[in-house]
Design a protein around this motif. Structure first.
Motif, PDB file in Angstrom:
ATOM      1  N   UNK A  45       0.824  -1.214   0.000  1.00  8.72           N
ATOM      2  CA  UNK A  45       0.000   0.000   0.000  1.00  8.72           C
ATOM      3  C   UNK A  45       0.855   1.261   0.000  1.00  8.72           C
ATOM      4  N   UNK A  46       1.948   1.224   0.749  1.00  8.86           N
ATOM      5  CA  UNK A  46       2.834   2.394   0.816  1.00  8.86           C
ATOM      6  C   UNK A  46       3.458   2.681  -0.540  1.00  8.86           C
ATOM      7  N   UNK A  47       3.865   1.617  -1.234  1.00  6.62           N
ATOM      8  CA  UNK A  47       4.469   1.805  -2.551  1.00  6.62           C
ATOM      9  C   UNK A  47       3.450   2.390  -3.526  1.00  6.62           C
ATOM     10  N   UNK A  48       2.200   1.922  -3.439  1.00  2.57           N
ATOM     11  CA  UNK A  48       1.159   2.465  -4.315  1.00  2.57           C
ATOM     12  C   UNK A  48       0.972   3.959  -4.084  1.00  2.57           C
ATOM     13  N   UNK A  49       0.968   4.351  -2.827  1.00  8.70           N
ATOM     14  CA  UNK A  49       0.796   5.770  -2.486  1.00  8.70           C
ATOM     15  C   UNK A  49       1.975   6.595  -2.992  1.00  8.70           C
ATOM     16  N   UNK A  50       3.181   6.080  -2.788  1.00 10.11           N
ATOM     17  CA  UNK A  50       4.381   6.804  -3.218  1.00 10.11           C
ATOM     18  C   UNK A  50       4.462   6.917  -4.733  1.00 10.11           C
ATOM     19  N   UNK A  51       4.044   5.869  -5.437  1.00 12.48           N
ATOM     20  CA  UNK A  51       4.108   5.909  -6.894  1.00 12.48           C
ATOM     21  C   UNK A  51       3.149   6.952  -7.458  1.00 12.48           C
ATOM     22  N   UNK A  52       1.978   7.106  -6.821  1.00 18.21           N
ATOM     23  CA  UNK A  52       1.035   8.136  -7.255  1.00 18.21           C
ATOM     24  C   UNK A  52       1.614   9.530  -7.053  1.00 18.21           C
ATOM     25  N   UNK A  53       2.287   9.727  -5.922  1.00 22.46           N
ATOM     26  CA  UNK A  53       2.934  11.018  -5.658  1.00 22.46           C
ATOM     27  C   UNK A  53       4.026  11.286  -6.691  1.00 22.46           C
ATOM     28  N   UNK A  54       4.775  10.248  -7.016  1.00 22.00           N
ATOM     29  CA  UNK A  54       5.871  10.398  -7.971  1.00 22.00           C
ATOM     30  C   UNK A  54       5.348  10.799  -9.340  1.00 22.00           C
ATOM     31  N   UNK A  55       4.296  10.134  -9.800  1.00 23.13           N
ATOM     32  CA  UNK A  55       3.752  10.434 -11.128  1.00 23.13           C
ATOM     33  C   UNK A  55       3.333  11.891 -11.234  1.00 23.13           C
ATOM     34  N   UNK A  56       2.715  12.411 -10.193  1.00 25.36           N
ATOM     35  CA  UNK A  56       2.272  13.813 -10.199  1.00 25.36           C
ATOM     36  C   UNK A  56       3.463  14.759 -10.173  1.00 25.36           C
ATOM     37  N   UNK A  57       4.464  14.434  -9.352  1.00 27.68           N
ATOM     38  CA  UNK A  57       5.581  15.359  -9.164  1.00 27.68           C
ATOM     39  C   UNK A  57       6.485  15.469 -10.377  1.00 27.68           C
ATOM     40  N   UNK A  58       6.508  14.431 -11.231  1.00 28.13           N
ATOM     41  CA  UNK A  58       7.407  14.449 -12.382  1.00 28.13           C
ATOM     42  C   UNK A  58       6.741  14.938 -13.667  1.00 28.13           C
ATOM     43  N   UNK A  59       5.431  15.037 -13.687  1.00 23.82           N
ATOM     44  CA  UNK A  59       4.721  15.389 -14.922  1.00 23.82           C
ATOM     45  C   UNK A  59       5.070  16.802 -15.381  1.00 23.82           C
ATOM     46  N   UNK A  60       5.399  16.939 -16.672  1.00 25.94           N
ATOM     47  CA  UNK A  60       5.722  18.237 -17.281  1.00 25.94           C
ATOM     48  C   UNK A  60       4.710  18.524 -18.381  1.00 25.94           C
ATOM     49  N   UNK A  61       4.174  19.705 -18.406  1.00 22.17           N
ATOM     50  CA  UNK A  61       3.201  20.114 -19.412  1.00 22.17           C
ATOM     51  C   UNK A  61       3.839  20.008 -20.802  1.00 22.17           C
ATOM     52  N   UNK A  62       3.297  19.189 -21.696  1.00 23.22           N
ATOM     53  CA  UNK A  62       3.885  19.011 -23.036  1.00 23.22           C
ATOM     54  C   UNK A  62       4.026  20.319 -23.811  1.00 23.22           C
ATOM     55  N   UNK A  63       3.160  21.296 -23.559  1.00 28.11           N
ATOM     56  CA  UNK A  63       3.226  22.566 -24.289  1.00 28.11           C
ATOM     57  C   UNK A  63       4.506  23.343 -23.973  1.00 28.11           C
ATOM     58  N   UNK A  64       5.107  23.068 -22.819  1.00 27.80           N
ATOM     59  CA  UNK A  64       6.332  23.781 -22.434  1.00 27.80           C
ATOM     60  C   UNK A  64       7.497  23.442 -23.350  1.00 27.80           C
ATOM     61  N   UNK A  65       7.482  22.235 -23.927  1.00 30.39           N
ATOM     62  CA  UNK A  65       8.556  21.857 -24.839  1.00 30.39           C
ATOM     63  C   UNK A  65       8.550  22.743 -26.075  1.00 30.39           C
TER      64      UNK A  65
END
Length: 455
Positions: free
Chosen positions: A12-32
């Motif tokens: 359960x902890x890994x699932x929670x951490x992975x969700x946090x990771x996905x959000x924290x690393x996402x970059x808006x494609x338009x910025x490229x």
């Protein structure tokens, strides 16, 4: 007590951490687009961002006419020599060409008969592994992925080298020639260990023969009876030649330059390049082609019906068939658009091998898909350049006809491409360049630190 991977993966902890990771690393494609970032180091028109100079390989796919990029049939040049002329040279004499190609890429000139014979003997003398290496490094830790075996073995060879960190050209050349000679052994023995320990098959370890070429030795060591025909060895030799080099910009070769620029040792540089080649977007594509065609053969009733083939390819593109990726594997290339010269040459020899193996119907299906796929892709996808078959389209089919197991498809690519990596490593060291360090722009918002009790 060791926690099983499955239990940890479902934690359960890994699932929670992975969700946090996905959000924290996402970059808006338009910025490229906003910051004019060349994703993949390529322009929108397909031109690569110029990152270096090389005298080793050239990939040519277009001309500039009145400031416009005009696609032309692809050409591949090794040290300035067209690959088609190189292949014609040794095949017209009934010779194997991989060793000659090694000499050309490493030293910049075609060898005469005396130089070639001496180089072949020199390479054969290195075609051995340290005592007990097969037992200790390969047999005791068999892997289900042979690329993993190659990477691990290359790093382990560092410990057997008396001068592993010497980056003089002479020493690096010695290390590279040793690796060119040893890669076939590491790959084939790695497969034999896998086949025995994970597939419950009989274990065969054949020692290489000094009187055989690289291609012949691969078949000799791989097959239980060590038997093969001249045509089989010649087609495998051709595949090795065509995969040996592809300019400095392909991912694994660029990795060679990047890692070499740090001043690290040869074993670390080669292991890094192997890690790059292992990726399915690079060296593993031919396996996907073979799998795709198995699916096509199961779902198309009439292999001669162009309309039925087109309809099924349409389903693949629309993510309704095969692996639902929306990709027709083996079609398209980052550089080539009109044609991949390697695919053109390999197709000719795949045809000859298909006749000898009784696989003409399957070869004809490949040819039809090669012809129809660009038309289907053109109707569904917006593409800025043409689409043609790349070398992966036919290489897996060739390996399958040769009885080479899929687990060795990418390792065979590595057996060949280590020659190009070696040449590019020596080129990087010879020119004493700066450490390669491209820029990345941060798009993270500035924030103040918040003390833990106030979060």
């Amino acid at each position: 007590m060791t926690i099983p991977v499955k239990d940890f993966y479902d934690n359960e902890m890994l699932n929670e951490l992975s969700e946090l990771a996905e959000v924290s690393y996402a970059i808006d494609p338009e910025l490229y687009g906003k910051f004019d970032v060349k994703r993949g180091l390529r322009d929108i028109n397909g031109r690569g961002v110029l990152a270096g100079l090389t005298k080793i390989g050239e990939v040519h796919s277009y001309i500039i006419d009145e400031n416009e990029m005009v696609p032309v049939p692809g050409r591949l040049l090794y040290r300035g020599i067209d690959i088609a002329d190189l292949v014609e040279g040794f095949t017209s004499e009934g010779r194997f060409g991989f060793e000659e190609t090694c000499y050309l890429l490493l030293f910049g000139e075609l060898p005469d008969r005396r130089q070639l014979a001496s180089f072949e003997e020199f390479l054969a003398s290195y075609r051995k592994l340290p005592r007990s290496f097969v037992r200790d490094m390969i047999m005791k830790a068999p892997s289900k992925d042979i690329m993993n075996v190659l990477s691990r073995s290359v790093l382990a060879l560092y410990s057997y080298d008396d001068m592993p960190d010497d980056t003089s050209i002479k020493n690096v050349l010695r290390q590279c020639i040793q690796m060119i000679a040893r890669f076939p052994l590491l790959a084939v023995y790695g497969y034999q260990a896998y086949s025995h320990y994970h597939g419950d098959k009989s274990l065969f370890i054949h020692s290489p023969r000094e009187d055989l070429s690289t291609a012949e030795n691969i078949l000799h060591m791989l097959r239980p009876d060590s038997k093969f025909t001249k045509l089989e060895a010649s087609v495998l030799d051709l595949a090795l030649v065509l995969h040996a080099e592809h300019g400095g910009g392909n991912n694994s070769t660029f990795v060679t330059h990047v890692v070499t620029s740090t001043g690290t040792d040869t074993y670390s540089a080669m292991a890094a390049s192997l890690g790059s080649l292992k990726g399915p977007k690079h060296g593993g594509a031919n396996i996907k082609v073979v799998q795709m065609f198995e699916d096509i053969k199961e779902n198309i009733k009439d292999w001669n019906d162009d309309e039925e083939i087109a309809n099924y390819l349409d389903k693949i593109l629309k993510r309704e068939a095969f692996d639902k990726s929306g990709l027709i594997y083996g079609m398209g290339h980052a550089v080539y658009s009109v044609s991949d010269p390697r695919a053109v040459i390999l197709k000719e020899y795949a045809s000859k091998l298909a006749v000898s193996k009784g696989c003409e119907d399957e070869f004809n299906l490949f040819s039809k898909v090669e012809k129809i796929a660009p038309e289907v892709i053109g109707k569904i996808r917006r593409i800025y350049k043409g689409v043609s078959a790349n070398i992966d389209f036919y290489s897996g089919f060739v390996y399958k006809m040769l009885g080479i197991p899929p687990e060795l498809y990418t390792p065979i690519f590595a057996i060949s491409r280590v020659v190009g990596w070696s040449a590019h490593r020596i080129e990087e060291l010879s020119n004493k360049g700066k450490i390669i360090r491209p820029a990345y722009k941060s798009v993270a918002k500035r924030r103040d630190y918040v003390k833990i009790d106030k979060r």
